[in-house]
Design a protein around this motif. Structure first.
Motif, PDB file in Angstrom:
ATOM      1  N   SER A 149      -0.285  -2.616  -4.134  1.00  0.00           N
ATOM      2  CA  SER A 149       0.968  -2.113  -3.553  1.00  0.00           C
ATOM      3  C   SER A 149       0.760  -1.688  -2.105  1.00  0.00           C
ATOM      4  CB  SER A 149       1.496  -0.934  -4.370  1.00  0.00           C
ATOM      5  OG  SER A 149       1.768  -1.326  -5.696  1.00  0.00           O
ATOM      6  N   ARG A 150      -0.358  -0.993  -1.832  1.00  0.00           N
ATOM      7  CA  ARG A 150      -0.642  -0.562  -0.457  1.00  0.00           C
ATOM      8  C   ARG A 150      -0.824  -1.760   0.468  1.00  0.00           C
ATOM      9  NH1 ARG A 150      -3.605   3.736  -2.830  1.00  0.00           N
ATOM     10  NH2 ARG A 150      -5.505   2.481  -2.849  1.00  0.00           N
ATOM     11  N   GLN A 151      -1.516  -2.771  -0.039  1.00  0.00           N
ATOM     12  CA  GLN A 151      -1.750  -3.974   0.764  1.00  0.00           C
ATOM     13  C   GLN A 151      -0.435  -4.674   1.072  1.00  0.00           C
ATOM     14  OE1 GLN A 151      -4.545  -6.711  -0.987  1.00  0.00           O
ATOM     15  NE2 GLN A 151      -3.973  -8.369   0.398  1.00  0.00           N
ATOM     16  N   ALA A 152       0.468  -4.733   0.068  1.00  0.00           N
ATOM     17  CA  ALA A 152       1.762  -5.387   0.266  1.00  0.00           C
ATOM     18  C   ALA A 152       2.585  -4.652   1.322  1.00  0.00           C
ATOM     19  CB  ALA A 152       2.524  -5.440  -1.055  1.00  0.00           C
ATOM     20  N   VAL A 153       2.540  -3.320   1.278  1.00  0.00           N
ATOM     21  CA  VAL A 153       3.274  -2.524   2.273  1.00  0.00           C
ATOM     22  C   VAL A 153       2.689  -2.760   3.663  1.00  0.00           C
ATOM     23  CG1 VAL A 153       3.758  -0.171   3.057  1.00  0.00           C
ATOM     24  CG2 VAL A 153       3.992  -0.759   0.634  1.00  0.00           C
ATOM     25  N   ALA A 154       1.358  -2.784   3.749  1.00  0.00           N
ATOM     26  CA  ALA A 154       0.697  -2.987   5.044  1.00  0.00           C
ATOM     27  C   ALA A 154       1.050  -4.345   5.640  1.00  0.00           C
ATOM     28  CB  ALA A 154      -0.813  -2.857   4.882  1.00  0.00           C
ATOM     29  N   GLU A 155       1.137  -5.349   4.789  1.00  0.00           N
ATOM     30  CA  GLU A 155       1.456  -6.695   5.270  1.00  0.00           C
ATOM     31  C   GLU A 155       2.906  -6.776   5.754  1.00  0.00           C
ATOM     32  OE1 GLU A 155       0.388  -9.300   2.103  1.00  0.00           O
ATOM     33  OE2 GLU A 155      -1.765  -9.169   2.528  1.00  0.00           O
ATOM     34  N   GLU A 156       3.806  -6.011   5.105  1.00  0.00           N
ATOM     35  CA  GLU A 156       5.208  -6.003   5.537  1.00  0.00           C
ATOM     36  C   GLU A 156       5.351  -5.361   6.912  1.00  0.00           C
ATOM     37  OE1 GLU A 156       7.551  -4.120   2.560  1.00  0.00           O
ATOM     38  OE2 GLU A 156       7.174  -5.673   1.034  1.00  0.00           O
ATOM     39  N   VAL A 157       4.532  -4.309   7.135  1.00  0.00           N
ATOM     40  CA  VAL A 157       4.571  -3.620   8.433  1.00  0.00           C
ATOM     41  C   VAL A 157       3.997  -4.537   9.530  1.00  0.00           C
ATOM     42  CG1 VAL A 157       3.669  -1.671   9.757  1.00  0.00           C
ATOM     43  CG2 VAL A 157       4.405  -1.349   7.397  1.00  0.00           C
TER      44      VAL A 157
END
Length: 712
Positions: free
Chosen positions: A704-712
């Motif tokens: 989940s953290r990785q997905a958020v980071a990629e969206e940013v």
């Protein structure tokens, strides 16, 4: 010009044994005895014929198999020296495929080691006639009797003494030969021994062991047994014939004494090889894939088998082969049965390590090499035109270690791909996988030493700096309970709109489960998923709420989401999906609408169905010395392994366990460190099992953290 040696006078041997048993030193002494070289090289001085590669000289041990040959009393002996570490087992297996006799070296101070046991399994697979040679009898801690006993414990009473030492340790210089009933006495520098009568103090022991040898030979041949009963003895020729038959049938394994480093006993061993060991035409004929025997006959159809390829800088690809039938001549055109391409044999070579000598022809039974076969690879059969001959391939073991690889410098991906392709051409135990699932290029190999050689080749030959990374784990996702969900996809923005509504139930699937409860089943599809597991898809629509023509689109949406599960983005498996209701619009409903509605309904239901992360579990077999079992077991406990059993094999213990693949990263290095390189292991995939709750929580949060980071 005719071949220098006919089929009857070519002997092919492979030197086998654990690392440090003295194979390369023995090869050096054999070449020296035959006059091929006038000075014996040593491993510390980095000047042996066998270990010529700069990487081997740097590491101080053999990594690649080497082809050499000697001429000895009218015979040509082809010698293939092999590495002793299990990481390079592919080199051993390919050499065994073409050898007609194996010489298994045992270190007199270490006895039977793990590498010996593992190699032995392959000799039994090929039914290779075997000789044991107890080496390093001049070592301070040598123990001949213990080594022989261990050999018999591991390989049976078929191990028969042909020689034994009169003394061991630094004073070793005399060998009692039980076949010729003679003592060979060597000078300190080794070489040709003095032949002496057996001393009275040894006569009783020598007579007893000679009788055991004669009885062992006679017991494997009825005619010889009759002669033995009649005369109470067998003459030397009868012994030679009996030994040869017994070796071919894998019924006897003669045992010799050596100090290869001091050149004591190698000449007698060579004499036994040319006098007793079988030539290729005395072995059972090769059998083609069609089940037809192919006699090893110089006058038969030309047929050769490629067992090894090496890419040499500034030279090209060198193909090593054995002639199994006929006589191959330079300039011949042969057909590759596998690729159906014609190949011209422009040059023929015999080899002495890295030194090539041109020859005009090689006859059946001989081993040689040629250059620049463009469409020929390891395991390919070449034969004369108009024939249909294909020999059985070498079966290489599965990999034990996986690492992701990428270039340090961006833009070198294509160059790296070419380098990896060349690696796979040379080494059949290397598997390169470009994984769309893991978004990594994965190298599968035999262990950390194997990986170090792979890195060295890429960086030195292809001039690419690379880095190895921990490979991502191919997790799977599933569910533990059923859930219903519905989703309406509606889009209106001028012109034709989009509309589709899907009501769906998902359940964990298992073999033999009852039909969906409370639903009207109108159709069922079973889909075997490419990544393992199944999707069972039910049509439970009543009253035409959704037209049947939209059901494939709903399925497509479900399958798309199953390729990226919500927990970690992993593949989803073992799900039952029942579409039981929905709505459509007479104008706006179409395939894309129902695909999107199916995808979102599945996504919502999955999150409500107690999702479960699954991890790959592997079967692990570790063979280690008895005294190191505790250390190995302790390490396995830290890796979430479940030990299923332990089996005693001589003075080794085999540990059988199931272990999560995620815990096996760098296990090869850890095991080598724990056991000083004296343990070996094998890994094979078993199944997918649930990940423990805390680990699943961590992996899900990381994703989940990785997905958020990629969206940013």
């Amino acid at each position: 010009m005719a071949a220098e040696f006919d089929t009857n006078h070519v002997k092919n041997i492979v030197l086998l044994g654990h690392a440090g048993s003295g194979k390369t030193s023995l090869a050096e002494s054999m070449l020296y005895e035959a006059g091929v070289i006038n000075r014996r090289g040593t491993i510390p001085l980095k000047n042996t014929v066998g270990d010529y590669h700069e990487l081997e000289q740097e590491r101080g041990n053999s990594i690649f198999s080497k082809l050499m040959h000697s001429r000895w009393r009218g015979y040509k002996i082809n010698i293939i020296d092999t590495p002793g570490y299990d990481d390079f087992v592919g080199e051993v297996i390919s050499a065994l495929r073409v050898a007609d006799t194996g010489v298994m070296l045992l270190n007199a101070s270490m006895g039977v080691e793990v590498g010996t046991d593992i190699t032995w399994q392959y000799t039994e697979q090929f039914k290779t006639p075997m000789i044991f040679a107890v080496n390093q009898l001049d070592h301070d801690k040598s123990d001949f009797d213990k080594t022989v006993q261990q050999a018999r414990d591991h390989f049976g009473t078929k191990v028969v003494m042909v020689q034994y030492p009169l003394q061991q340790g630094a004073g070793f210089h005399e060998i009692v030969d039980l076949l010729r009933m003679t003592v060979y006495k060597f000078r300190d520098a080794g070489g040709k021994p003095e032949k002496l009568p057996i001393p009275d103090s040894e006569r009783e022991k020598a007579d007893r062991l000679h009788k055991e040898l004669v009885e062992a030979v006679a017991s494997n041949d009825e005619t010889l047994m009759e002669h033995y009963f009649d005369k109470g003895e067998l003459d030397e020729d009868e012994m030679k014939d009996g030994l040869k038959k017994a070796m071919i049938n894998h019924d006897l394994f003669p045992l010799f004494c050596l100090s290869a480093e001091r050149n004591m006993g190698s000449g007698r061993l060579m004499g036994f090889i040319d006098n007793v060991c079988p030539a290729a035409n005395e072995m059972p004929p090769q059998v083609t894939r069609r089940g037809k025997p192919l006699p090893c006959d110089a006058n038969g159809p030309v047929c050769l088998f490629v067992y090894k390829t090496v890419s040499e800088p500034h030279v090209g690809e060198l193909s090593f082969f054995k002639v199994y039938s006929g006589t191959v001549r330079s300039g011949m055109e042969l057909v590759n049965e596998t690729t159906n391409v014609s190949e011209k044999i422009s040059q023929l070579f015999i080899l002495e390590g890295n030194r090539r000598t041109n020859v005009n022809e090689l006859t059946a039974g001989d081993i040689g090499a040629t250059l620049k076969l463009r469409n020929t690879h390891v395991n390919n059969t070449l034969h004369e035109k108009g024939r249909d001959i294909e020999l059985e391939s070498i079966a290489f073991p599965p990999p034990n270690m996986s690492m992701a690889i990428e270039p340090v410098n961006k833009g070198e991906e294509e160059k790296l791909a070419q380098a990896l392709h060349q690696l796979v051409e040379e080494d059949a135990t290397v598997i390169v996988e470009i994984s769309p699932e893991l978004k990594q290029t994965i190298i599968h190999c035999q262990g950390d030493m194997h990986l170090a050689v792979i890195r060295w080749k890429i960086e030195h030959y292809s001039k690419i700096e690379v880095k190895f990374l921990k490979p991502r784990i191919a997790y799977r996702e599933t569910i533990r309970k059923g859930a219903d969900a519905q989703y309406r996809h509606k889009k209106q923005s001028g012109g034709a709109g989009q509309f589709g509504e899907v009501h769906m139930r998902i359940e964990p699937w298992f073999e033999g489960m009852p039909e969906p409860a409370g639903l009207n089943v109108r159709g069922r599809e079973t889909h075997e998923l490419p990544w393992g597991g199944k999707l069972i898809y039910y049509n439970c629509i009543v009253g035409g709420a959704i037209d049947t023509r939209f059901l494939p689109s709903i399925l497509k949406g479900v399958m798309e989401k199953m390729q990226e599960g919500p927990l970690t983005g992993s593949f989803v498996r073992d799900i039952r999906v029942s579409v039981f209701d929905g709505k459509m619009h007479p104008v706006d409903s179409n395939d894309i609408s129902f695909k999107l509605a199916g995808l979102q309904a599945f996504r919502q239901a999955f999150r409500q169905a107690d999702p479960q992360l699954l991890e790959p579990i592997y079967n692990l077999s570790v063979m280690c010395p008895d005294e190191l079992t505790g250390s190995v077991m302790g390490d396995l406990q830290t890796r979430r392994a479940i030990v299923e059993g332990m089996e005693s094999e001589g003075h080794f213990t085999r540990i059988i366990a199931k272990v999560p693949f995620a815990e096996m990263h760098e296990y090869s290095s850890a095991l080598r460190s724990l056991t000083q390189g004296r343990a070996k292991f094998r890994l094979t995939f078993d199944n997918y099992s649930p990940v423990p709750y805390e680990l699943q929580k961590k992996l899900t949060e990381d994703y989940s953290r990785q997905a958020v980071a990629e969206e940013v």
